[in-house]
Scaffold this motif. Structure first.
Motif, PDB file in Angstrom:
ATOM      1  N   GLN A 169       0.852  -1.192   0.000  1.00 40.21           N
ATOM      2  CA  GLN A 169       0.000   0.000   0.000  1.00 40.21           C
ATOM      3  C   GLN A 169       0.887   1.241   0.000  1.00 40.21           C
ATOM      4  O   GLN A 169       2.037   1.174   0.410  1.00 40.21           O
ATOM      5  N   CYS A 194      -1.333   2.779  -8.928  1.00 41.95           N
ATOM      6  CA  CYS A 194      -2.398   1.886  -8.442  1.00 41.95           C
ATOM      7  C   CYS A 194      -3.662   2.016  -9.282  1.00 41.95           C
ATOM      8  O   CYS A 194      -3.816   2.960 -10.055  1.00 41.95           O
ATOM      9  N   ASP A 216      -4.686  -0.721  -4.088  1.00 40.07           N
ATOM     10  CA  ASP A 216      -4.551  -1.567  -5.272  1.00 40.07           C
ATOM     11  C   ASP A 216      -3.259  -1.173  -5.998  1.00 40.07           C
ATOM     12  O   ASP A 216      -3.262  -0.803  -7.161  1.00 40.07           O
ATOM     13  N   VAL A 217      -2.169  -1.251  -5.252  1.00 43.20           N
ATOM     14  CA  VAL A 217      -0.871  -0.866  -5.823  1.00 43.20           C
ATOM     15  C   VAL A 217      -0.470  -1.905  -6.863  1.00 43.20           C
ATOM     16  O   VAL A 217      -0.658  -3.107  -6.656  1.00 43.20           O
ATOM     17  N   HIS A 218       0.025  -1.444  -7.970  1.00 43.81           N
ATOM     18  CA  HIS A 218       0.332  -2.397  -9.041  1.00 43.81           C
ATOM     19  C   HIS A 218       1.423  -3.371  -8.592  1.00 43.81           C
ATOM     20  O   HIS A 218       2.450  -2.955  -8.039  1.00 43.81           O
TER      21      HIS A 218
END
Lengths: 509, 382
Positions: free
Chosen positions: A52, A108, A175-177
């Protein structure tokens, strides 16, 4: 005359590919905190796992209506808030609320915004950005491309309990890549990784051990780039010699702005101290001019770490700051300086603090300039002229002085080496003096005289030894030990003595 | 700042458990791992510390947890439900490693190739056959986080300070928490590089602290049957336990105890169930340190509920399961289990109440003050 328009698709593309590094995207959010009068911005990257990222400020916050306005069309609009907004602590507005918020889209796919303003209604909103946006735009997918608008995502307001939230704004990207997470995880797992200290000054000492941030990895680079580009103060006002940043530091301190990343309170990543040959510092400006009717004002400094390469390499070059925010990072080309300075260009660092103008020369990424913009050219010419006429002439002069001093020291130590060599082997006191050689003499006048417990050696003035400059002292020394060897009676003893002296001398040379 | 509903920072009853239950055990563990200078290292601690991080700061004040050379609480690992809570906690214990999510869901995530995933595969690498969509990324992230969590094992202290029921009515037997505990006990067998110097740590003894709410008042039938039959089996094996139970509760069997005094039934049967899980997973509770059991009533919006805190030292069975014949349990572990089971029947919980803590009140308050000062030092804005 028909108007020329820009298609909204271009803007939608920008929302996903604006910044060249995570630090640049985070810098925009930090700038929003500054503009919101925050005195503290906290970035948490979930070190060492990076699942995150959050950016939290204790500033003014913004109201639900402003958020809705930004999301439904204000993205990229430099207009900040519906309410008139005054900045405290002598700050100037630097960020762009909407585009800054979407900048995180590069890291994200969804995030939460929580804001509690001191006046008005706060909110908590969940933002989802569409997957595969670029691909869909390229094929004009009907679910996102409409007549005049491009939808890049959607948001919904969630339950907001003001009492449980501190004043200010928080952006939580969960929703971090995975690629970001993985890269950063790898950067802290490799063998030899040095864990950043919570005390930034300790980190500067670590960074200074490396040639480049590349060796330290992505996480260190993120810290360094945020420290370099945001309006945080220097470690102290002596971070650059000759009081070059004294006024700038006073401005930064009066702005009362702190940035902490994963518990590390950042300061500017530059601290020029302890270079044996010292520093040459030349002040830039204050410069003021009108360019096509627009005011351009800047000042700054150029500092040269004499005789020694700056570490890390990323400190090399000139950084331009507009209202305290770094545009890109240090430019190692010295703003396209055309004269090759060889290794000396690796000694040069500098900052230009622009207080008026140059914003029109910014490229859309806010990380670089249009190099043919007239305001940029004026600044560039001023800096180049300074480099050409003041900085490098001083540097060359200093090199000459240092070279002379070094040569003298070397000559002295070599004379001592000769003296000690002869003394060790002959077990006598040795005195070395100059003979009365003159320029016209055909032969070199080198003599050695033994008197009791002392040997006196006379050498010609070193400039008269007829060989190339770098070999003169060695030639004179060899001739001297030859003469000392000749003081022996027997030829064999002479040969033996000469060989021993030569070997010892070369060992010490 | 998002807060949990219960004021953990202010409750002296809870702090009594920390101070008299957790702290001495943690000190003992630290002493044990520091006893061999060649193997000496910092203590590794897993907790559900909540935002205030009172337990971590108490151990910091007592110099039981030591920060890294870079000033971080990097041997402290914690879990919390949301990013916001993790974020707030990390401000108070800088450098601690926080994980977000429902703990049991993350631990119990189905992963057929767990061993492969943990030690070689990289769930975060770009998949060849899925598009870059949210669902794909979330699956990657969850697996990645779980992997990162597993890689943090083993710990010297595991503090499962859960506020929940151990046996939730809707969970199929043996319940999510018990299953999660089994996984944890498995991961405790992992080795780990420490201090970045290639030193390897392995844990053959650790301290387990476990908290549960007494209840629910009506246990699911499966759970009730399991606990009753487990109690009765013990009594059948050792008839003296029936007498012990009778003198303590006035009942000689599990069913009648359950029917008449659920709280007592819970206090006896649950620790016993815990001991059985340890034994099955190649560990056992060490009778030398015994089992400390604390109970106290907590006032809450909806009334009062009873909390139970267990503290015990857990040892690895020797020889390890992998080095024994199948089905064989070392005699030492069996004897220890019997001894501890008897202790569970014999010893009642320490009831923590205002009266119990009265003689220590000043000391507890002083400790609280030190903890708060320490917190302020790390996070002046707290």
């Amino acid at each position: 005359m028909p108007k020329i328009k820009v298609h909204e698709k271009a803007l939608a593309h920008l929302s996903r590919g604006l910044y060249r590094s995570p630090a640049s995207a985070l810098r925009e959010l930090v700038s929003n905190g500054w503009d919101a009068n925050a005195t503290e911005v906290t970035v948490d990257c979930n070190y060492p796992h990076f699942f995150q990222i959050s950016v939290q400020d204790n500033g003014d916050g913004f109201v639900k209506e402003d958020f809705a306005r930004i999301m439904s069309g204000g993205i990229g609009n430099s207009e900040k808030r519906s309410e008139p907004h005054t900045l405290k602590y002598g700050r100037a507005i630097i960020g762009r609320l909407g585009i800054g918020m979407l900048g995180i889209a590069q890291i994200c796919g969804s995030f939460t915004v929580i804001s509690r303003p001191r006046k008005g209604e706060g909110f908590r909103a969940r933002v989802h950005l569409y997957d595969l946006l670029k691909e869909k735009l390229d094929v004009d997918s009907s679910d996102i491309v409409k007549a005049t608008e491009i939808d890049v995502g959607e948001y919904k307001f969630e339950t907001f309990e003001a009492d449980t939230v501190q004043y200010g704004t928080t952006i939580l990207a969960d929703d971090v890549h995975p690629t970001f997470t993985r890269s950063f995880q790898q950067s802290v797992k490799y063998e030899g990784f040095e864990e950043p200290h919570l005390d930034w000054s300790e980190n500067l000492a670590i960074i200074a051990k490396y040639h480049s941030l590349q060796e330290l990895g992505d996480y260190w680079r993120l810290l360094w780039e945020l420290a370099a580009s945001t309006p945080v103060p220097y470690i102290d006002e002596t971070a650059i010699p000759r009081a070059a940043i004294k006024e700038e530091q006073a401005r930064l301190l009066s702005a009362k702005f702190k940035l902490a990343v994963d518990g590390i309170s950042l300061n500017k990543p530059i601290y020029l101290k302890h270079n044996p040959a010292g520093y040459t510092v030349v002040k830039v400006g204050p410069f003021k001019s009108q360019v096509y009717g627009n005011e351009l004002a800047f000042e700054g400094y150029v500092a040269v770490q004499e005789g020694s390469q700056l570490r890390p390499d990323e400190l090399r070059g000139i950084m331009i700051r507009i209202k305290g925010i770094g545009i890109g990072y240090y430019d190692p080309s010295l703003l396209d300086y055309r004269y090759n300075q060889g290794p000396r260009s690796r000694w040069v660092t500098g900052e230009i603090f622009v207080s008026k103008g140059l914003e029109n020369a910014l490229n859309v990424d806010r990380d670089s300039f249009n190099r043919f913009h007239p305001e940029f050219r004026v600044l560039q010419e001023h800096v180049h002229s300074l480099l050409r006429n003041e900085v490098f002439p001083k540097v060359y002069k200093n090199i000459e002085v240092r070279s002379k001093a070094r040569a003298e020291t070397r000559a002295l130590s070599r004379t001592e080496a000769l003296q000690e060599t002869i003394a060790d082997i002959t077990e006598k006191n040795v005195r070395i003096g100059e003979s009365e050689q003159n320029d016209s003499a055909a032969e070199l006048d080198v003599t050695a005289i033994s008197k009791g417990k002392e040997i006196r050696v006379f050498q010609p003035p070193i400039d008269l030894v007829p060989t190339k400059k770098s070999n003169r002292q060695l030639a004179a020394a060899i001739l001297s030990i030859y003469e000392v060897a000749c003081l022996q009676q027997e030829k064999d003893s002479q040969r033996e003595m000469f060989t021993t002296l030569l070997m010892k001398l070369l060992k010490r040379w | 700042m998002p807060e949990s509903n219960f004021p953990f920072d202010e409750c002296l009853l809870k702090h009594f458990v920390r101070y008299k239950g957790w702290l001495p055990s943690c000190k003992r563990r630290l002493k044990a791992i520091q006893s061999d200078p060649k193997k000496a290292r910092r203590l590794r601690y897993f907790t559900f510390c909540a935002v205030g991080a009172v337990d971590v700061l108490m151990l910091d004040v007592a110099n039981v947890i030591r920060r890294s050379a870079s000033d971080r609480f990097d041997t402290v690992v914690f879990f919390d439900k949301s990013e916001e809570l993790v974020l707030e906690t990390k401000k108070r214990i800088p450098g601690a490693i926080g994980f977000t999510g429902d703990f049991t869901d993350v631990v119990l995530l189905e992963d057929p190739n767990e061993e492969l995933v943990v030690d070689s595969a990289d769930p975060l690498s770009p998949p060849a056959d899925s598009q870059d969509k949210r669902a794909t990324r979330q699956r990657q992230a969850t697996l990645g986080m779980r992997q990162a969590y597993i890689q943090e094992f083993p710990f010297d202290i595991i503090n499962l300070d859960l506020q929940d029921f151990l046996f939730r009515p809707k969970d199929p037997m043996p319940g999510k928490i018990v299953n999660a505990l089994r996984r944890i006990l498995e991961w405790q067998k992992r080795t780990r590089k420490i201090d970045g110097k290639g030193k390897i740590m392995e844990v053959d003894e650790f301290c387990l602290m476990f908290t549960t709410q007494v209840g629910p008042p009506v246990l699911g039938e499966d759970y009730r049957e399991m606990l009753i039959s487990s109690l009765d089996r013990n009594i059948a094996r050792d008839t003296s336990l029936g007498d012990v139970l009778y003198s303590r509760t006035g009942h000689r069997d599990g069913q009648s105890l359950y029917n008449s005094d659920f709280a007592q039934f819970f206090k006896v049967s649950v620790p016993k169930a815990l001991l059985a899980v340890l034994l099955e997973e190649d560990w056992y509770a060490d009778p030398k340190d015994g089992l400390k059991l604390f109970e106290f009533d907590r006032d809450f919006k909806g009334g009062t509920y009873k909390m139970l805190h267990f503290v015990l030292t857990v040892k690895r069975q020797n020889p390890k399961k992998t080095n024994r014949s199948p089905g064989v349990v070392p005699a030492e572990a069996i004897d220890a289990y019997a001894e501890m089971a008897k202790a569970v029947f014999t010893n009642d919980a320490i009831v923590v109440s205002d009266e119990t803590i009265a003689p220590l009140k000043a000391e507890l308050e002083k400790n609280f003050t030190e903890i708060k000062a320490r917190r302020k030092k790390y996070y002046p804005f707290a």
